[in-house]
Design a protein around this motif. Structure first.
Motif, PDB file in Angstrom:
ATOM      1  N   LYS A   1      46.881  13.745  23.639  1.00 30.30           N
ATOM      2  CA  LYS A   1      45.918  13.160  24.880  1.00 30.30           C
ATOM      3  C   LYS A   1      45.582  14.484  25.621  1.00 30.30           C
ATOM      4  O   LYS A   1      45.912  15.608  25.362  1.00 30.30           O
ATOM      5  CB  LYS A   1      46.816  12.661  25.860  1.00 30.30           C
ATOM      6  CG  LYS A   1      47.627  11.181  25.208  1.00 30.30           C
ATOM      7  CD  LYS A   1      46.504  10.331  24.642  1.00 30.30           C
ATOM      8  CE  LYS A   1      47.188   9.147  24.202  1.00 30.30           C
ATOM      9  NZ  LYS A   1      47.900   8.893  22.909  1.00 30.30           N
TER      10      LYS A   1
ATOM     11  N   MET B   1      44.115  16.168  29.407  1.00 24.51           N
ATOM     12  CA  MET B   1      44.554  16.363  30.704  1.00 24.51           C
ATOM     13  C   MET B   1      43.323  17.207  31.158  1.00 24.51           C
ATOM     14  O   MET B   1      42.835  18.316  30.926  1.00 24.51           O
ATOM     15  CB  MET B   1      45.586  17.085  30.949  1.00 24.51           C
ATOM     16  CG  MET B   1      46.199  17.493  32.244  1.00 24.51           C
ATOM     17  SD  MET B   1      47.571  18.126  32.558  1.00 24.51           S
ATOM     18  CE  MET B   1      49.024  16.616  32.247  1.00 24.51           C
TER      19      MET B   1
ATOM     20  N   THR C   1      43.098  11.048  29.390  1.00 26.22           N
ATOM     21  CA  THR C   1      44.421  10.265  29.897  1.00 26.22           C
ATOM     22  C   THR C   1      45.069  10.806  31.102  1.00 26.22           C
ATOM     23  O   THR C   1      45.474   9.859  31.969  1.00 26.22           O
ATOM     24  CB  THR C   1      45.344  10.451  28.635  1.00 26.22           C
ATOM     25  OG1 THR C   1      44.867   9.924  27.504  1.00 26.22           O
ATOM     26  CG2 THR C   1      46.611   9.739  29.302  1.00 26.22           C
ATOM     27  N   PHE C   2      45.034  11.785  31.382  1.00 28.78           N
ATOM     28  CA  PHE C   2      45.604  12.550  32.675  1.00 28.78           C
ATOM     29  C   PHE C   2      44.629  13.475  33.501  1.00 28.78           C
ATOM     30  O   PHE C   2      43.734  13.924  32.716  1.00 28.78           O
ATOM     31  CB  PHE C   2      46.950  13.508  32.240  1.00 28.78           C
ATOM     32  CG  PHE C   2      47.905  12.871  31.442  1.00 28.78           C
ATOM     33  CD1 PHE C   2      48.602  12.104  31.909  1.00 28.78           C
ATOM     34  CD2 PHE C   2      47.734  13.033  30.154  1.00 28.78           C
ATOM     35  CE1 PHE C   2      49.685  11.508  30.995  1.00 28.78           C
ATOM     36  CE2 PHE C   2      48.643  12.677  29.292  1.00 28.78           C
ATOM     37  CZ  PHE C   2      49.846  11.626  29.738  1.00 28.78           C
TER      38      PHE C   2
ATOM     39  N   ASP D   1      44.828  16.618  36.098  1.00 29.33           N
ATOM     40  CA  ASP D   1      45.701  17.389  36.733  1.00 29.33           C
ATOM     41  C   ASP D   1      45.119  18.000  37.914  1.00 29.33           C
ATOM     42  O   ASP D   1      44.252  18.686  37.805  1.00 29.33           O
ATOM     43  CB  ASP D   1      46.260  18.373  35.821  1.00 29.33           C
ATOM     44  CG  ASP D   1      47.225  19.297  36.301  1.00 29.33           C
ATOM     45  OD1 ASP D   1      48.318  18.734  36.534  1.00 29.33           O
ATOM     46  OD2 ASP D   1      47.144  20.480  36.212  1.00 29.33           O
TER      47      ASP D   1
ATOM     48  N   LEU E   1      46.174   8.307  35.578  1.00 28.32           N
ATOM     49  CA  LEU E   1      47.351   8.979  35.587  1.00 28.32           C
ATOM     50  C   LEU E   1      47.259  10.383  35.915  1.00 28.32           C
ATOM     51  O   LEU E   1      46.521  10.905  35.385  1.00 28.32           O
ATOM     52  CB  LEU E   1      48.127   9.036  34.146  1.00 28.32           C
ATOM     53  CG  LEU E   1      48.215   7.648  33.557  1.00 28.32           C
ATOM     54  CD1 LEU E   1      48.764   7.645  32.015  1.00 28.32           C
ATOM     55  CD2 LEU E   1      49.425   6.874  34.428  1.00 28.32           C
TER      56      LEU E   1
ATOM     57  N   SER F   1      48.613  13.922  37.432  1.00 24.18           N
ATOM     58  CA  SER F   1      49.565  15.020  37.350  1.00 24.18           C
ATOM     59  C   SER F   1      49.171  15.995  38.574  1.00 24.18           C
ATOM     60  O   SER F   1      48.423  16.384  38.618  1.00 24.18           O
ATOM     61  CB  SER F   1      50.033  15.804  36.033  1.00 24.18           C
ATOM     62  OG  SER F   1      48.624  16.458  35.802  1.00 24.18           O
TER      63      SER F   1
ATOM     64  N   HIS G   1      51.927  10.862  39.456  1.00 21.41           N
ATOM     65  CA  HIS G   1      52.824  10.094  38.361  1.00 21.41           C
ATOM     66  C   HIS G   1      53.487  11.290  37.719  1.00 21.41           C
ATOM     67  O   HIS G   1      54.654  11.068  37.275  1.00 21.41           O
ATOM     68  CB  HIS G   1      52.152   9.616  37.144  1.00 21.41           C
ATOM     69  CG  HIS G   1      51.270   8.431  37.946  1.00 21.41           C
ATOM     70  ND1 HIS G   1      49.906   8.815  38.216  1.00 21.41           N
ATOM     71  CD2 HIS G   1      51.457   7.279  38.128  1.00 21.41           C
ATOM     72  CE1 HIS G   1      49.401   7.614  38.750  1.00 21.41           C
ATOM     73  NE2 HIS G   1      50.248   6.580  38.674  1.00 21.41           N
TER      74      HIS G   1
ATOM     75  N   ASN H   1      53.678  18.831  37.417  1.00 22.50           N
ATOM     76  CA  ASN H   1      53.326  20.079  36.675  1.00 22.50           C
ATOM     77  C   ASN H   1      53.681  21.491  37.166  1.00 22.50           C
ATOM     78  O   ASN H   1      52.961  21.787  38.133  1.00 22.50           O
ATOM     79  CB  ASN H   1      51.813  20.060  36.113  1.00 22.50           C
ATOM     80  CG  ASN H   1      51.311  21.098  35.152  1.00 22.50           C
ATOM     81  OD1 ASN H   1      52.283  21.828  34.621  1.00 22.50           O
ATOM     82  ND2 ASN H   1      50.214  21.164  34.975  1.00 22.50           N
TER      83      ASN H   1
ATOM     84  N   ARG I   1      45.343  20.648  28.130  1.00 24.38           N
ATOM     85  CA  ARG I   1      44.911  20.698  29.429  1.00 24.38           C
ATOM     86  C   ARG I   1      43.611  21.558  29.548  1.00 24.38           C
ATOM     87  O   ARG I   1      43.581  22.826  29.247  1.00 24.38           O
ATOM     88  CB  ARG I   1      45.923  21.537  30.376  1.00 24.38           C
ATOM     89  CG  ARG I   1      45.886  21.463  31.746  1.00 24.38           C
ATOM     90  CD  ARG I   1      46.653  22.204  32.739  1.00 24.38           C
ATOM     91  NE  ARG I   1      46.474  22.192  33.972  1.00 24.38           N
ATOM     92  CZ  ARG I   1      45.837  23.150  34.527  1.00 24.38           C
ATOM     93  NH1 ARG I   1      45.374  24.156  33.706  1.00 24.38           N
ATOM     94  NH2 ARG I   1      45.625  23.187  35.930  1.00 24.38           N
TER      95      ARG I   1
END
Length: 284
Positions: free
Chosen positions: A26, A28, A63-64, A66, A103, A105, A123, A126, A265
């Motif tokens: 995934k 980020m 998906t994420f 950050d 989602l 971080s 959620h 990090n 990331r």
């Protein structure tokens, strides 16, 4: 090093009862609510800018997201908890309101900032310091019962690139993370992701040694996150700049995926998603 590992192999994260499958890697996306992050195009100066960037990331396949309010570039300015929270919380609340399925971080090493960010709707925590910069972090993660990304860093953001030294960088990073995983297991923290910490208290040679042996981190049977995006380990080797380091980032992301990385990331989501698709197609 013992064959036994602390956790059973996991291919998913439990995020507030929702399982996120990591059997396919995934992406980020990096959203910096800072005026001084090393890559200028990653900085956002308003909630509207943050919303626009987050929408772009979502549309491109992240998906994420950050979110960081404290720059961790080498020599970065230290700011207070209150200033960090003042940057983060309004953006998190607005993101959750606008994109309820997102989602998030939160990129912080402070337990209070982590807790208030989770309360605001984030959620995942990090932590670039794996609990070293705030002794309350591990107990906070355990109490909040949220996924935890822990990274290896030698020193602090202010001094980490001042003559980093290891006798054996691979063994020392693995040993450090093994101790941290054991501490988290004792606190019944179950969703842990490890990050070797490329660029954090490491020379270019240290970074490439870790990348060359990235598959060795499978010993933990935990998911691995990597963050090379536009860093000095790329543009210094290529003698360019962070702004010109997208192609190099894609090359290293490809290598990391082939060596078992589960989360990339990145500043550039579209290119990273394409990287995953092609590596997955090659694998099968």
């Amino acid at each position: 090093m013992a064959e036994k590992t602390f956790f059973e192999p996991k291919k998913s994260l439990n995020i507030k009862g929702k399982l996120v499958d990591l059997s396919t890697p995934k992406i980020m996306g990096i959203l910096n609510i800072t005026p001084d992050s090393f890559y200028s195009n990653s900085r956002t100066n308003s909630i509207d800018q943050a919303l626009t960037k987050a929408e772009q990331f979502i549309n491109e396949g992240a998906t994420f997201i950050d979110i960081g309010g404290y720059s961790s570039r080498p020599g970065a300015k230290d700011i207070s908890e209150d200033e960090e929270l003042g940057r983060l919380v309004p953006v998190i609340e607005k993101l959750v309101e606008t994109f309820p399925e997102i989602l998030i971080s939160v990129d912080t090493f402070r337990a209070r900032v982590a807790e208030e960010s989770i309360s605001a709707g984030a959620h995942i925590i990090n932590d670039i310091s794996a609990g070293d910069l705030d002794e309350k972090m591990f107990e906070t993660v355990a109490r909040l019962n949220v996924p935890y990304i822990m990274m290896h860093m030698q020193g602090t953001p202010q001094n980490m690139q001042t003559h980093p030294y290891y006798k054996n960088v691979l063994l020392e990073v693995i040993d450090y993370l093994a101790k941290k995983v054991a501490d988290l297991k004792a606190l019944h923290v179950h969703d842990v992701i490890i990050d070797p910490g490329f660029g954090f208290g490491k020379t270019i040679e240290h970074n490439y040694e870790l990348l060359n042996h990235l598959e060795d981190f499978k010993i933990f049977k935990l998911q691995v996150l990597v963050g090379f995006s536009r860093k000095g380990m790329i543009h210094k080797v290529l003698e360019t700049s962070a702004a010109e380091a997208l192609n190099g980032t894609t090359v290293l992301n490809t290598i990391a995926l082939q060596k078992g990385a589960s989360i990339l990331r990145v500043h550039d989501v579209k290119e990273a998603v394409e990287c995953v698709k092609l590596v997955e197609r090659l694998a099968g």
